[in-house]
Enzyme design. Structure first.
Site, PDB file in Angstrom:
ATOM      1  CB  CYS A   9       0.295 -11.388   2.979  1.00 62.90           C
ATOM      2  SG  CYS A   9       1.700 -12.407   2.565  1.00 62.90           S
ATOM      3  N   GLY A  37      -2.352  -9.554  -2.722  1.00 66.09           N
ATOM      4  CA  GLY A  37      -1.670 -10.796  -3.061  1.00 66.09           C
ATOM      5  C   GLY A  37      -2.563 -11.662  -3.920  1.00 66.09           C
ATOM      6  CG  ASN A 111       0.901  -8.173   5.523  1.00 65.74           C
ATOM      7  OD1 ASN A 111       0.486  -7.039   5.671  1.00 65.74           O
ATOM      8  ND2 ASN A 111       1.778  -8.454   4.600  1.00 65.74           N
ATOM      9  N   GLY A 112       3.821  -9.830   6.372  1.00 61.31           N
ATOM     10  CA  GLY A 112       5.063  -9.159   6.760  1.00 61.31           C
ATOM     11  C   GLY A 112       6.255 -10.042   6.518  1.00 61.31           C
ATOM     12  CB  CYS A 247       5.378   0.023   5.344  1.00 60.50           C
ATOM     13  SG  CYS A 247       5.726  -0.080   3.587  1.00 60.50           S
ATOM     14  CE1 TYR A 253       1.636  -0.861  -7.418  1.00 57.92           C
ATOM     15  CE2 TYR A 253       2.339  -2.330  -5.647  1.00 57.92           C
ATOM     16  CZ  TYR A 253       1.847  -2.144  -6.929  1.00 57.92           C
ATOM     17  OH  TYR A 253       1.548  -3.217  -7.703  1.00 57.92           O
ATOM     18  CB  SER A 294      -0.695   2.810  -7.860  1.00 59.88           C
ATOM     19  OG  SER A 294      -0.031   2.207  -8.932  1.00 59.88           O
ATOM     20  CG  ASP A 356       3.562   4.815 -12.397  1.00 61.42           C
ATOM     21  OD1 ASP A 356       2.599   4.602 -11.620  1.00 61.42           O
ATOM     22  OD2 ASP A 356       4.103   3.905 -13.057  1.00 61.42           O
ATOM     23  CG  ASP A 357       2.954   3.785  -7.820  1.00 58.58           C
ATOM     24  OD1 ASP A 357       2.513   3.403  -8.919  1.00 58.58           O
ATOM     25  OD2 ASP A 357       3.646   3.064  -7.081  1.00 58.58           O
ATOM     26  CB  CYS A 393      11.457  -3.587   1.128  1.00 55.57           C
ATOM     27  SG  CYS A 393      10.385  -3.772   2.573  1.00 55.57           S
ATOM     28  CB  CYS A 444       9.828   2.006   7.587  1.00 53.19           C
ATOM     29  SG  CYS A 444      11.205   1.176   6.750  1.00 53.19           S
ATOM     30  CB  CYS A 447      12.521   1.317  -0.119  1.00 49.75           C
ATOM     31  SG  CYS A 447      11.015   2.241   0.172  1.00 49.75           S
TER      32      CYS A 447
HETATM   33  P1  AMP Z   1       9.057  -1.108 -12.547  1.00 51.82           P
HETATM   34  O1  AMP Z   1       9.703   0.236 -12.399  1.00 51.82           O
HETATM   35  O2  AMP Z   1       8.811  -1.535 -13.926  1.00 51.82           O
HETATM   36  O3  AMP Z   1       9.802  -2.164 -11.764  1.00 51.82           O
HETATM   37  O4  AMP Z   1       7.621  -1.064 -11.880  1.00 51.82           O
HETATM   38  C1  AMP Z   1       7.129   0.028 -11.208  1.00 51.82           C
HETATM   39  C2  AMP Z   1       5.638  -0.094 -11.135  1.00 51.82           C
HETATM   40  O5  AMP Z   1       5.249  -1.260 -10.416  1.00 51.82           O
HETATM   41  C3  AMP Z   1       5.071   1.105 -10.438  1.00 51.82           C
HETATM   42  O6  AMP Z   1       4.370   1.835 -11.377  1.00 51.82           O
HETATM   43  C4  AMP Z   1       4.169   0.562  -9.365  1.00 51.82           C
HETATM   44  O7  AMP Z   1       2.837   0.881  -9.697  1.00 51.82           O
HETATM   45  C5  AMP Z   1       4.372  -0.928  -9.365  1.00 51.82           C
HETATM   46  N1  AMP Z   1       5.010  -1.382  -8.103  1.00 51.82           N
HETATM   47  C6  AMP Z   1       5.827  -0.703  -7.318  1.00 51.82           C
HETATM   48  N2  AMP Z   1       6.235  -1.451  -6.265  1.00 51.82           N
HETATM   49  C7  AMP Z   1       5.634  -2.631  -6.370  1.00 51.82           C
HETATM   50  C8  AMP Z   1       5.625  -3.832  -5.588  1.00 51.82           C
HETATM   51  N3  AMP Z   1       6.336  -3.937  -4.478  1.00 51.82           N
HETATM   52  N4  AMP Z   1       4.871  -4.859  -6.007  1.00 51.82           N
HETATM   53  C9  AMP Z   1       4.175  -4.763  -7.140  1.00 51.82           C
HETATM   54  N5  AMP Z   1       4.139  -3.665  -7.924  1.00 51.82           N
HETATM   55  C10 AMP Z   1       4.853  -2.602  -7.559  1.00 51.82           C
END
Ligand code: AMP
Length: 462
Positions: A9, A37, A111-112, A247, A253, A294, A356-357, A393, A444, A447
């Protein structure tokens, strides 16, 4: 069963001493926090002691128009944007939560994630409290209204509530004459104080301040309660553990790259992660592409450190929300291609490093590697700017239960094969930590390493 309600959130609030339009400021603030959100949004204003509000499922721009914003007149306001997982997405759970109780009215935006919400709720129900939603925010509200009876002020009641509730919370509470902000003792979720002329503003992220002429004052400290009323601003520091636990996933991300949280700009943290990733997992390749949005900052860092050319490898359709936001797996997969399309001229015949992130379920990377290969990539080397996500998480980031986390169940080589990459490298835990270490906070990383800073009921994690 999971003892948790997952919510991601954003909150925004203002105690307005000036002549600007409170509800519009909150509307634009929420608009800047929309990435936190997209499922529901709401604004509550305090109109001379009466709380007026509007909250609905949908995006900020869809819910509020001139008619609604003109109706929402008041000298203080709080707003909320919310995303939750399937099954918990009811309009009743939208926030702010507005309640009437013996001492008057209040509105709460949170939020949380409260990890002991179920226990507290059960206890309150046994004492006769009736709950109308499945949100843990209502548990906070019920507890606060009860404790308020025994204290002279709401902040004293909140102080006691903060000794009972466990978990992550950045809270805004609006009463007829006060606006109160509070951050959990570990400082898990972000919350920042701003100032516009003589008025105090609060936001989950500083990106909401920049475009609205609001200057950043400082972050709300872990365990701190801030009270704003017509006398000004007061801070109450409640006891905190020795180490905070902000966090780190916010930086990886969740937050917007232009936000500065606890003194660290999100873009810089991601860029540094790219540099570290290039040092930890070098690769011989022709181009670096970042997965929008991201993965972009880390891709720049990786390209600069490795000397490999950065190219814009993807077109992103701006009108598709975050892939995760699609609640079903089928939609998630379709969503990836709807959202991202490779640019063939940049990819064809090349050895590509794709940054990717994070890999959560693995759906996104698998699909993107296929898209890159279909666009003619000779090799695809995947580099991830966060460590393997192995544990769920409990504090407000929507990572699914462990059995759905790809790194919770497979080795790196197995993941590489599953996503069809030629090589795969994740940043190390230490490498990630070094991107955020300014000495101000501890983080933290549960994860990634399973070290939960608060005891959680995680039978499924074992
Ligand atoms: P996936 O591995 O297909 O589940 O999705 C990973 C991608 O979703 C990553 O590239 C992130 O950019 C994005 N992502 C990671 N964590 C979250 C989250 N908590 N909520 C929404 N998107 C996320």
């Amino acid at each position: 069963m999971f003892d948790k309600l997952k919510e991601e959130c954003g909150v925004f609030g203002v105690y307005n001493n000036n002549k600007f339009d409170t509800s519009r400021l909150t509307y634009y603030g929420l608009f800047a926090l929309q990435h936190r959100g997209q499922e529901s949004a709401g604004i509550a204003v305090n109109n001379n002691g009466t709380i007026l509000y509007r909250k609905e499922m949908g995006m900020v721009a869809e819910i509020f128009d001139d008619v609604v914003l003109n109706y929402l007149k008041g000298h203080s306001a709080i707003g909320h944007v919310r995303y939750s997982t399937t099954g918990e997405s009811y309009a009743e759970n939208a926030q702010p939560l507005v309640i009437k109780y013996t001492k008057g009215h209040m509105a709460i935006a949170h939020n949380g994630n409260i990890t002991n919400a179920s226990e507290i709720k059960k206890e309150l129900e046994e004492q006769g409290t009736i709950f109308q939603t499945t949100s843990d925010t209502e548990v906070i509200a019920a507890l606060l209204s009860r404790k308020r009876i025994k204290y002279k002020t709401i902040e004293e009641a909140l102080k006691e509530v903060m000794t009972i509730i466990k978990g992550a919370y950045s809270l805004l509470v609006m009463t007829p004459n006060k606006l109160i902000a509070a951050r959990d003792p570990l400082g898990m979720r972000p919350l920042i104080i701003g100032k516009k002329e003589d008025s105090y503003v609060f936001s989950s992220e500083s990106c909401a301040f920049d475009s609205l002429g609001i200057s950043c004052v400082r972050d709300v400290e872990p365990g701190e309660i801030i009270v704003v009323d017509n006398k000004g601003i007061t801070s109450i520091q409640t006891p905190t553990p020795k180490k905070s636990a902000s966090c780190i996933f916010e930086y990886i991300y969740f937050a917007r790259p232009d936000s500065v949280m606890d003194g660290i700009e999100v873009y810089s943290a991601r860029y540094k992660a790219g540099i570290t990733l290039a040092k930890e997992h070098p690769v011989d390749a022709d181009v670096v592409v970042g997965v929008p949005d991201s993965g972009l900052a880390a891709a720049h860092g990786f390209a600069d450190e490795s000397g490999i050319e950065y190219v814009g490898g993807f077109m992103k359709n701006r009108y598709v929300g975050r892939t995760f936001i699609q609640p079903s797996q089928e939609m998630r997969e379709l969503g990836v291609h709807l959202k991202l399309n490779p640019i063939r001229s940049q990819i064809e015949g090349k050895r590509v490093v794709m940054i990717d992130d994070s890999l959560v379920r693995g759906t996104t990377s698998k699909k993107i590697v296929t898209l890159l290969k279909d666009a003619g990539a000779k090799e695809v080397h995947v580099r991830i700017s966060s460590p393997p996500v192995k544990y769920s998480c409990y504090f407000g980031i929507d990572t699914p239960e462990r059995k759905k986390l790809i790194a919770g169940n497979m080795s790196i080589d197995e993941i590489r094969d599953l996503i069809g990459a030629d090589s795969l490298g994740y940043i190390s835990n230490e490498g990630l930590l070094s991107t955020c270490n300014n000495g101000k906070r501890d983080y933290c990383m549960a994860c990634f390493n399973g070290n939960y800073p608060i005891q959680v009921n995680h039978e499924e994690e074992k």
